[in-house]
Write a protein that holds these residues in place. Structure first.
Motif, short mmCIF file in Angstrom:
data_model
loop_
_atom_site.label_atom_id
_atom_site.label_comp_id
_atom_site.label_asym_id
_atom_site.label_seq_id
_atom_site.Cartn_x
_atom_site.Cartn_y
_atom_site.Cartn_z
N ALA A 1 0.81 -1.22 0.00
CA ALA A 1 0.00 0.00 0.00
C ALA A 1 0.85 1.27 0.00
CB ALA A 1 -0.95 0.00 1.19
N ASP A 2 2.05 1.22 0.53
CA ASP A 2 2.91 2.40 0.58
C ASP A 2 4.07 2.33 -0.42
OD1 ASP A 2 1.39 3.53 2.66
OD2 ASP A 2 2.48 2.34 4.15
N ARG B 1 1.17 -1.06 -5.83
CA ARG B 1 0.00 -0.55 -5.09
C ARG B 1 -1.30 -1.08 -5.68
NH1 ARG B 1 0.59 5.58 -2.81
NH2 ARG B 1 2.66 5.33 -1.89
N ASP C 1 -1.79 -4.63 -4.75
CA ASP C 1 -2.15 -4.71 -3.34
C ASP C 1 -3.66 -4.55 -3.17
OD1 ASP C 1 -1.00 -4.90 -0.59
OD2 ASP C 1 -2.04 -2.99 -0.36
N HIS D 1 -11.29 -1.05 -0.54
CA HIS D 1 -10.36 -0.34 -1.44
C HIS D 1 -11.07 0.63 -2.38
CE1 HIS D 1 -6.47 -2.06 -0.46
NE2 HIS D 1 -7.06 -3.23 -0.33
#
Length: 150
Positions: free
Chosen positions: A8-9, A16, A19, A64
């Motif tokens: 996520a980062d 990303r 993810d 999400h």
């Protein structure tokens, strides 16, 4: 059980994105949503996946922001899943995977589902990546710049 690495980062947009999508089941759920499926039971019947796995994937897709959960359009007690703008943004990815699969995983003349333009009934043209000036681009024409580099 092995814990999945979270991206996520990550600096990389591909990491990303993966993810958020999670796995093959999630992409198949999104594919089915583009085909008009919107209820839990419909997803379950079409994909044949275990209810607990489907529930977990749908929950993650909602978290999400790929799907939103709404009351059923028919006024029943059920709920339905609708793709958000972020979810609809996956359409080119689904089409790219479809076209890649058609090109490399079917033999000449082998039957498979087809995607056509609803208005004309004609096949969809292959996706193309083009430069700002209209040139067709391949992998050799692109390079990744690290974050912060202009």
């Amino acid at each position: 059980m092995v814990k999945r690495t979270a991206f996520a980062d990550a600096e990389c947009p591909v990491a990303r994105s993966l993810d958020a999508i999670g796995d093959v089941w999630s992409l198949l759920i999104v594919r089915d949503a583009f085909d008009g499926i919107c209820r839990f039971g419909e997803f379950q019947r079409n994909l044949g996946m275990a209810r607990n796995i489907l529930s977990a994937r749908l929950r993650a897709l909602v978290e999400h922001g790929i799907f939103e959960l709404l009351p059923a359009a028919d006024g029943s007690a059920y709920q339905q899943y609708r793709l958000t703008e972020k979810g609809r943004g996956l359409f080119p990815l689904i089409i790219g995977l479809r076209q890649w699969g058609e090109a490399f995983f079917f033999t000449q003349g082998e039957a498979h589902s087809r995607l056509v333009d609803r208005q004309t009934g004609q096949p969809i043209r292959p996706l193309e990546l083009r430069a700002e000036d209209g040139r067709l681009l391949g992998p050799e024409d692109c390079r990744r710049l690290p974050a912060g580099e202009a």
